[in-house]
Design an enzyme around this catalytic site. Sequence first.
Site, mmCIF file in Angstrom:
data_model
loop_
_atom_site.group_PDB
_atom_site.id
_atom_site.type_symbol
_atom_site.label_atom_id
_atom_site.label_comp_id
_atom_site.label_asym_id
_atom_site.label_seq_id
_atom_site.Cartn_x
_atom_site.Cartn_y
_atom_site.Cartn_z
ATOM 1 N N SER A 19 43.539 27.693 65.222
ATOM 2 C CA SER A 19 44.426 28.921 64.765
ATOM 3 C C SER A 19 44.372 29.960 65.605
ATOM 4 O O SER A 19 44.987 30.967 65.379
ATOM 5 C CB SER A 19 44.032 29.311 63.405
ATOM 6 O OG SER A 19 42.574 29.715 63.380
ATOM 7 N N ARG B 195 43.772 31.456 60.399
ATOM 8 C CA ARG B 195 42.943 31.185 59.374
ATOM 9 C C ARG B 195 42.107 29.936 59.455
ATOM 10 O O ARG B 195 40.981 29.948 59.564
ATOM 11 C CB ARG B 195 43.803 31.201 57.795
ATOM 12 C CG ARG B 195 42.792 31.131 56.763
ATOM 13 C CD ARG B 195 43.427 31.354 55.505
ATOM 14 N NE ARG B 195 42.575 31.228 54.286
ATOM 15 C CZ ARG B 195 42.919 31.245 53.065
ATOM 16 N NH1 ARG B 195 43.953 31.539 52.765
ATOM 17 N NH2 ARG B 195 41.903 31.012 52.187
ATOM 18 N N PRO C 268 48.686 31.031 67.551
ATOM 19 C CA PRO C 268 48.289 30.288 66.071
ATOM 20 C C PRO C 268 48.406 28.968 65.833
ATOM 21 O O PRO C 268 47.929 28.365 64.944
ATOM 22 C CB PRO C 268 49.129 31.074 65.212
ATOM 23 C CG PRO C 268 50.471 31.503 66.176
ATOM 24 C CD PRO C 268 49.725 31.845 67.437
ATOM 25 N N SER D 88 47.696 26.216 68.296
ATOM 26 C CA SER D 88 47.198 25.776 69.309
ATOM 27 C C SER D 88 46.597 24.394 68.947
ATOM 28 O O SER D 88 46.069 23.932 67.966
ATOM 29 C CB SER D 88 46.208 26.545 70.069
ATOM 30 O OG SER D 88 46.625 27.831 70.460
ATOM 31 N N GLU E 112 54.517 28.772 68.051
ATOM 32 C CA GLU E 112 55.667 28.235 66.961
ATOM 33 C C GLU E 112 55.437 27.448 66.153
ATOM 34 O O GLU E 112 55.091 26.354 66.603
ATOM 35 C CB GLU E 112 56.834 27.993 67.975
ATOM 36 C CG GLU E 112 58.241 27.735 67.316
ATOM 37 C CD GLU E 112 59.338 27.557 68.015
ATOM 38 O OE1 GLU E 112 60.551 27.474 67.269
ATOM 39 O OE2 GLU E 112 59.511 27.730 69.515
ATOM 40 N N LYS F 257 63.494 32.352 68.847
ATOM 41 C CA LYS F 257 64.378 32.530 70.163
ATOM 42 C C LYS F 257 64.665 33.945 70.319
ATOM 43 O O LYS F 257 64.778 34.666 69.441
ATOM 44 C CB LYS F 257 65.712 31.821 69.421
ATOM 45 C CG LYS F 257 66.135 30.658 70.107
ATOM 46 C CD LYS F 257 66.210 30.450 71.458
ATOM 47 C CE LYS F 257 66.355 29.006 71.852
ATOM 48 N NZ LYS F 257 65.169 28.628 72.908
#
Length: 450
Positions: free
Chosen positions: A30, A39, A238, A240, A256, A272
């Site tokens: 995260s 989290r 976040p 990964s 994303e 985008k």
Amino acid sequence: MRLVELEYTRDSAALFSPIAAEPWSIFLDSGYPRIDSGRYDIMSARPSGMLLTYGEQTRIIRGNAVRHSNEDPFTLLRQELGERRVNLSGFPFAGGALGYFAYDLGRRLECLPTRCRDDINMPDLAVGLYDWALIVDHHRRRTWLIAAEGAALSAAEWEELQSLFSRADPQPTRDYAVQSGLIKHTGKEQYQAAFTRLQRYIRDGDCYQVNLAQRFSIEVTGDSWSLYQRLRQLNPAPYSCFFRLDDGCILSSSPERFICVSGDLVETKPIKGTIRRSVYAYEDKALAAQLLESEKDRAENLMIVDLLRHDIGKNCETGSVRVPQLFALESFASVHHLVSTVTGRLARGRHALDLLRGAFPGGSITGAPKLRAMEIIEELEIWRRSVYCGAIGYIGFDGSMDTNIAIRTLVHKDDRVWFWAGGGIVADSTPESEYRECFEKAAAIMRLFD
């Protein structure tokens, strides 16, 4: 279901370290503590089954038993997950599938030309079925080891896992070393020629937007886990992931989210719109404001929001799809992004994998309309994208799901690292700014090799 609480560790890399060298070990990261919003971290290894898809064939491995199938890989995975189980743990993941769906898996869903070269030869799908996981909740500062109902774990194996993660001692690894200069597989002239041809397609009405990517590679020796630990310092994100396969490793620091399913609630968060960051606070703030006010970037974002409304709507209840947030600013190590949120409610009788299949690959990294954009990508890019622009994440035995869009993602195999960067091209794009944007997006990865 078996559950035991272990001592909380602020940096989950220390918890993952004891299993980082094991084949099929996986760490959904995260970004905490470098991203406060992070989290849950999810870690596992030693899957009870594996699915590997190469082209038209999927290999399903269960212990010593191996079978091959030409069926739809999404259908095969759903069969292997079995009947949906009730998850009473309160955790987002309590056993199930972990792994990746490469961009090129899209060839099983759409009839595409085969022009791009595949010189990496990684699976189009690599997913393990995991009966246990280590879950870290950074908001509550608690850590649990959980085993799914019916997990084939002996008492001795369960005790060994508890002991393994109770130590939380970083294990020594062979540090990575750069052995060559960076290779840019797409020269500036090649990129501009592809850009010009793409603009012609847009003017002729073939498409509205296409994501055009460049590929880079570099020779790197040493351990992939060492490389990933440096990546998560340089570019915390976040969504990964570190995933070690038998013949290569996937290292992702994606900002994303693709699709999340919790109960019957569905969410996708397309990105985008991108602009670089500055080390000077006043300039950084001005750049963020410039992005927020950019009509071009907002138009790009809106095109993809419309595409994703359609894609998730195939498997959501009629009338449930909403856009609660448009053009929100999110800031990362090297760039600012425009991010929108699209939500829906999963239709009765549908599975999270139906949703994933119906929206794959993600519209934010193809373009609109999707099929024509993918055909143009195949024509204009030289190399296959492999894992890049696919999706990485989990699908639980309970039907929950969370996946990323695999941007800012590297493949480390045979002492070489490959990575990609791209951007959406629309009618008013300019070749210089789009070419530069690719390097801005890849800046954090390139710092790995300075």
